[in-house]
Design a protein around this motif. Sequence first.
Motif, PDB file in Angstrom:
ATOM      1  N   PRO A  75      20.416 -15.740  24.154  1.00 17.56           N
ATOM      2  CA  PRO A  75      19.691 -16.855  24.769  1.00 17.56           C
ATOM      3  C   PRO A  75      19.607 -18.112  23.913  1.00 17.56           C
ATOM      4  O   PRO A  75      19.663 -19.220  24.438  1.00 17.56           O
ATOM      5  CB  PRO A  75      18.302 -16.266  25.038  1.00 17.56           C
ATOM      6  CG  PRO A  75      18.192 -15.086  24.122  1.00 17.56           C
ATOM      7  CD  PRO A  75      19.572 -14.547  23.982  1.00 17.56           C
ATOM      8  N   MET A  92      16.583 -13.764  28.315  1.00 19.42           N
ATOM      9  CA  MET A  92      17.854 -14.011  28.988  1.00 19.42           C
ATOM     10  C   MET A  92      17.764 -13.670  30.471  1.00 19.42           C
ATOM     11  O   MET A  92      18.367 -14.334  31.316  1.00 19.42           O
ATOM     12  CB  MET A  92      18.943 -13.175  28.325  1.00 19.42           C
ATOM     13  CG  MET A  92      20.353 -13.506  28.758  1.00 19.42           C
ATOM     14  SD  MET A  92      20.991 -14.921  27.856  1.00 19.42           S
ATOM     15  CE  MET A  92      22.743 -14.743  28.163  1.00 19.42           C
ATOM     16  N   LEU A 136      15.084 -20.620  31.026  1.00 19.00           N
ATOM     17  CA  LEU A 136      15.989 -19.666  31.699  1.00 19.00           C
ATOM     18  C   LEU A 136      15.343 -18.890  32.835  1.00 19.00           C
ATOM     19  O   LEU A 136      15.980 -18.021  33.422  1.00 19.00           O
ATOM     20  CB  LEU A 136      16.594 -18.671  30.692  1.00 19.00           C
ATOM     21  CG  LEU A 136      17.265 -19.256  29.449  1.00 19.00           C
ATOM     22  CD1 LEU A 136      17.853 -18.126  28.605  1.00 19.00           C
ATOM     23  CD2 LEU A 136      18.352 -20.250  29.820  1.00 19.00           C
ATOM     24  N   GLN A 178      27.383 -18.186  28.245  1.00 22.69           N
ATOM     25  CA  GLN A 178      26.276 -17.282  27.965  1.00 22.69           C
ATOM     26  C   GLN A 178      26.496 -16.415  26.732  1.00 22.69           C
ATOM     27  O   GLN A 178      25.594 -15.679  26.323  1.00 22.69           O
ATOM     28  CB  GLN A 178      26.041 -16.388  29.180  1.00 22.69           C
ATOM     29  CG  GLN A 178      25.805 -17.167  30.463  1.00 22.69           C
ATOM     30  CD  GLN A 178      25.690 -16.286  31.679  1.00 22.69           C
ATOM     31  OE1 GLN A 178      24.882 -15.360  31.721  1.00 22.69           O
ATOM     32  NE2 GLN A 178      26.515 -16.550  32.683  1.00 22.69           N
TER      33      GLN A 178
END
Length: 525
Positions: free
Chosen positions: A305, A109, A380, A301
């Motif tokens: 993740p 993340m 990410l 979010q």
Amino acid sequence: MTDIAIEHGTIVDGSGEPGRPGTLTIDDGRLRVLRLGDAVPRAGRTIDATGMVVAPGFIDLHSHSGLHILAEPRHEPKVRQGVTTEVIGVDGLSYAPLSPDDLQQLVEMNAGLDGRPHVPYDWDSIASYLTRLDRQTSVNLAMLVGNSALRIGAIGWENKPAGQRSLASMRAALREAMQEGAFGVSSGLDYPPGAYATTDELAALTNEAARHGGFYHTHVRYPLGDRYLDPFREAIEIGRRGEGAVHLTHFYHRQTQSGGPGPMLALVEDARNEGLDVTFDMYPYEWASTRLLIQLPLWVQSGGPMRLKERLAERSVRDRLRAEMGPAYTSSAGWADVRLGAFVTDANAAFEGRTLADVMRERGVDAVDAICDLLLTEDLRVNQVTSGPWSETLGCFVAHPDGMFGSDSTFIGLKPSPRTYGSFPRVLGEFVREQRLLSLEEAVRKMTSAPAARLGLRDRGLLRDGLAADVVVFDPERVRSLATYDEPRQFPQGIEHVLVNGELVVDGGVHTGAFSGWALRHGRD
């Protein structure tokens, strides 16, 4: 015979008192301060500091090196600035205490901020993480416990309130972490899941940290209320309710905030006059940096993740983003200030060090598709550099007596913010020598004894007999940062020698290869 003697320099001891001639000797990693006329013992190594300042090693109150330093333990961007101790676990994003699965998810993340280095992720507690650092890095490290880590362990990744049982679990985990050596609790209220914490939840954690001698280190909730003073009012209220010390990290004024820096600094001054223990740090550069993911609202979010990436691929989610964010997401004009970095795929490599506006223009997409596509294809990892503190008001924070310095250093991407390589030398060169915003002695105090006191370090931050030999020797006439927005990976000049726990890590401006840093433990260092 002594190990090292540093002779003929001007000792600026970190107290704020005027510099004075003197000699330092170092034996077994400990200091002795000699006065003029004292006999200097024979030394295994003598450093001639004529024309130089001899000061305590600098303490950086905000660094994103918690993973990077495991892969790059020489840590040259920082130790070559004279930094001998860094605070990690900032912004609520500590990598312990976490279960193995949660650790991997947080690394994923947060990869756009801290990277994803190829190292063994084989710890699950503050104690086991700190063991990985002892005498294996070039600087000392002091760790905070992130409220995101605490929330993940007790609640998970969802946006849920903390009930009494969950809060008790978080307090217990924080208490154990403090006993294992953590210095306090941090929050990053732009970063989920820690961003879901309420004021009362954070006050309870602050109270737990305070009961064990720690403090609350906060990246505040910037979208709150007026987006100007209210975020900092909440932080101070957390300390008030929690009966604990509050440290406002990367505290600065933006050009878009019309109220100016005065009311912001008055919040700190008024709180201190009330009897609250409130301090702040700031980074002395105009350029901010974090993960590109911060451009997306918290609801995208939520869930961690995997759920995040599922949403990024959903057309309905992208349509909702366009509806919520408005015209700013369709025009490239507002995105020329967002420089991108840390790409690992060939498909995006051409955009390394370029802007989001470039991506939008060359691919013919709006900001929503550009951001979502980049985050998906890079898993990410994408980092951003944007404008930060307003240059016209930066000096108000640099010179304020209650302020200290935290570089907020990030280490990934071709062109990170120049603060990573230049924060401390820029203060000494530009703000002390050239602009005379504060004296050399006051600048050194704000880099050494003041942050040591904030952390509760008992044997660092001053040049005193018997204290740990963290020392920097620099030329006050030459020291300056060379790091700029366009060329950020430039080492400073004028930092000649740096000793960490009595060992030379930088000698004549060159890294020696020494790994003499310790993972500091609260209450034991």
